[in-house]
Design an enzyme around this catalytic site. Structure first.
Site, short mmCIF file in Angstrom:
data_model
loop_
_atom_site.label_atom_id
_atom_site.label_comp_id
_atom_site.label_asym_id
_atom_site.label_seq_id
_atom_site.Cartn_x
_atom_site.Cartn_y
_atom_site.Cartn_z
N HIS A 1 -33.82 -36.27 -12.54
CA HIS A 1 -33.47 -35.04 -12.90
C HIS A 1 -32.23 -34.77 -12.17
O HIS A 1 -32.48 -34.59 -10.70
CB HIS A 1 -34.40 -33.87 -12.99
CG HIS A 1 -33.90 -32.53 -13.49
ND1 HIS A 1 -34.04 -32.32 -14.90
CD2 HIS A 1 -33.65 -31.47 -12.83
CE1 HIS A 1 -33.68 -31.20 -15.24
NE2 HIS A 1 -33.33 -30.79 -13.88
N ASP B 1 -40.17 -22.56 -20.81
CA ASP B 1 -39.05 -22.79 -20.00
C ASP B 1 -37.82 -22.39 -20.91
O ASP B 1 -36.88 -21.83 -20.47
CB ASP B 1 -38.95 -23.93 -19.34
CG ASP B 1 -37.59 -24.28 -18.43
OD1 ASP B 1 -37.10 -23.40 -17.54
OD2 ASP B 1 -36.78 -25.06 -18.99
N ARG C 1 -32.70 -15.97 -18.53
CA ARG C 1 -32.00 -16.10 -17.25
C ARG C 1 -30.71 -16.29 -16.96
O ARG C 1 -29.76 -15.68 -16.36
CB ARG C 1 -32.69 -17.19 -16.43
CG ARG C 1 -33.97 -17.10 -16.02
CD ARG C 1 -34.99 -18.10 -15.42
NE ARG C 1 -34.20 -18.76 -14.22
CZ ARG C 1 -34.24 -20.09 -14.04
NH1 ARG C 1 -34.83 -20.96 -14.76
NH2 ARG C 1 -33.75 -20.37 -12.76
N SER D 1 -38.93 -24.10 -13.48
CA SER D 1 -38.27 -24.52 -14.67
C SER D 1 -38.12 -26.04 -14.59
O SER D 1 -38.43 -26.89 -15.48
CB SER D 1 -36.87 -24.18 -14.69
OG SER D 1 -36.08 -24.63 -15.40
N LYS E 1 -40.84 -28.85 -16.65
CA LYS E 1 -40.22 -30.11 -17.69
C LYS E 1 -40.57 -31.51 -17.48
O LYS E 1 -40.86 -32.25 -18.23
CB LYS E 1 -38.75 -29.66 -18.00
CG LYS E 1 -38.24 -28.60 -18.79
CD LYS E 1 -36.88 -28.63 -18.58
CE LYS E 1 -36.23 -27.84 -17.46
NZ LYS E 1 -34.98 -27.41 -17.70
N1 URA Z 1 -32.24 -27.03 -13.93
C1 URA Z 1 -33.09 -26.69 -14.88
O1 URA Z 1 -33.57 -26.98 -15.60
N2 URA Z 1 -33.68 -25.41 -14.63
C2 URA Z 1 -33.13 -24.42 -13.65
O2 URA Z 1 -33.69 -23.38 -13.57
C3 URA Z 1 -32.06 -25.06 -13.00
C4 URA Z 1 -31.40 -26.14 -12.89
#
Ligand code: URA
Length: 407
Positions: free
Chosen positions: A81, A160, A167, A182, A186
């Site tokens: 990620h 999320d 947000r 967040s 995921k």
């Molecule tokens: N990437 C994400 O998936 N969530 C965040 O809060 C910031 C970057």
């Protein structure tokens, strides 16, 4: 009561798991309003959270949806990620490298929002390419070719999804507890065994300094431990755009050029570093050994062959990609050395051109973007081309040369 819980966080007090569950699950069920959640998110941004609160909140996010299980697929599944950047096309390059070396890659990717791009938009610029795969299709493809990149299924950490959108418009993105929750919710719900996170720091990134990046890194590793998942974090620079292009089709073309060895720059080095970490995690070998295998996969053409298999399996026709015929060169009016290329300004420019979205509903134009002829450290003479803009819109372009500092 809802307002008592908000007040408690406003005063910097610790919330119990029951209070967090009541509040956050209530939001998903529609009992807590957007304005109450906005207030809570702002209180978290200002007053922070303890580690225990963060672990509890992450658990609530994970359990808000489906948790994928890929245990019937052989091998250690490694996910990757990035916290988001400008010109970040690393997934398209490293996933085929890693898969070509026998480490299965099951990657759920997102779309771009704001000045940062998303892998799903980039891949969809390949005509016919499908990202809306079912879980069965994802599993089948990983079994057949060892890799898949799909859009996030609707029911993966839906908490999320709903909170991230809020947000984004309430100035509450830049909170370390919220970012950690967040990302990790995921990633854990996506079912990988091990997770590599590329934390971007700099002008074109969410995090502007290394201290915050290190804090986020420690926190995400601790969350991983709670679920028995190894999490490795790399902290990498995002002051300048990554590689030579920004824009969806252009970035696919660049990914192909890196995989075929036609282009070699600092993006190649970053991809080798990320892929080596994934291979080292997936095969339990040293970084040095993994790096040798990664370089071998690129130079032998194995990684590019895997990329072609992957595109074909997901329905893409690589020869049919189109770029805008309207090109506009930016030439240097000053001689010297390129000191910096402002990632944030170029990210915003790419959105103006239509390569990114301002609102979720906006439709992307895959054929537009920017290609840099000069990168940081390159010498430039007066009149030499700095970059090319691919555009389809009738817009007033900003002073693009001012985004590139020459000294
Ligand atoms: N990437 C994400 O998936 N969530 C965040 O809060 C910031 C970057």
């Amino acid at each position: 009561m809802i307002v008592d819980i908000i007040n408690k966080k406003r005063l910097g007090q610790i919330l119990s798991k029951e209070e967090l569950e009541f509040f956050f699950n209530g939001y998903l069920e529609g009992k807590v309003t957007d304005y109450q959640m906005s207030s809570m998110l702002m209180a978290i941004c200002i007053k922070n959270m303890t580690e225990r609160e963060i672990f509890d909140l992450c658990d609530i996010f994970i359990k808000s949806g489906e948790i994928l299980d890929f245990s019937d697929i052989e091998g250690i599944k490694v996910d990757k990620h990035s916290t988001g950047g400008v010109g970040d096309k690393t997934t398209m390059i490293i996933a085929p490298i890693v898969a070509s070396l026998g480490v299965p890659v099951v990657k759920m990717s997102g779309r771009g929002l704001g000045f940062t791009g998303g892998t799903i938009d980039k891949l969809e610029s390949i005509p016919g390419f499908r990202t809306d795969l079912s879980i069965d299709e994802i599993k089948q493809q990983v079994k057949e070719i060892g890799m898949v990149v799909a859009g996030q299924t609707a029911n993966l950490a839906p908490m999320d999804k709903k909170i991230y959108a809020l947000r984004d418009v309430t100035g509450t993105v830049e909170s370390i507890p919220l970012i950690a929750t967040s990302i990790m919710s995921k990633k854990i719900a996506s079912g990988a065994d091990k997770i590599l996170i590329d934390i971007k720091v700099g002008k074109g990134a969410l995090l502007k300094n290394e201290k915050d990046a290190r804090k986020l890194s420690e926190l995400m590793q601790k969350i991983g431990k709670e679920y028995n998942k190894e999490v490795r974090c790399l902290i990498t620079n995002m002051d300048n755009p990554l590689g030579t292009s920004i824009g969806n089709t252009l970035e696919v073309v660049e990914a192909i050029n890196i995989l075929t060895g036609k282009e070699k720059n600092s993006l190649t080095d970053l991809c080798i570093e990320l892929a080596s970490n994934m291979v080292s995690m997936g095969k339990n070998i040293s970084i040095e050994e993994a790096e040798e295998r990664v370089k071998g996969s690129i130079y032998s053409g194995l990684a590019y062959q895997k990329f072609l298999d992957f595109v074909k399996h997901q329905g893409g026709i690589i020869n049919n990609m189109k770029l805008s015929p309207n090109k506009y060169d930016i030439n240097a009016t000053k001689a010297g050395v390129i000191e910096s290329i402002d990632a944030l300004e170029f990210g915003k420019l790419s959105v103006t051109l239509g390569a990114g979205r301002i609102n979720k509903e906006d439709i992307i134009d895959p054929s537009v973007g920017i290609v840099f002829d000069k990168l940081v450290g390159d010498k430039v003479e007066i009149g030499e081309k700095l970059c090319t803009i691919y555009n389809n819109r009738e817009i007033q372009l900003p002073d693009i040369e001012s985004f590139i500092k020459i000294s």
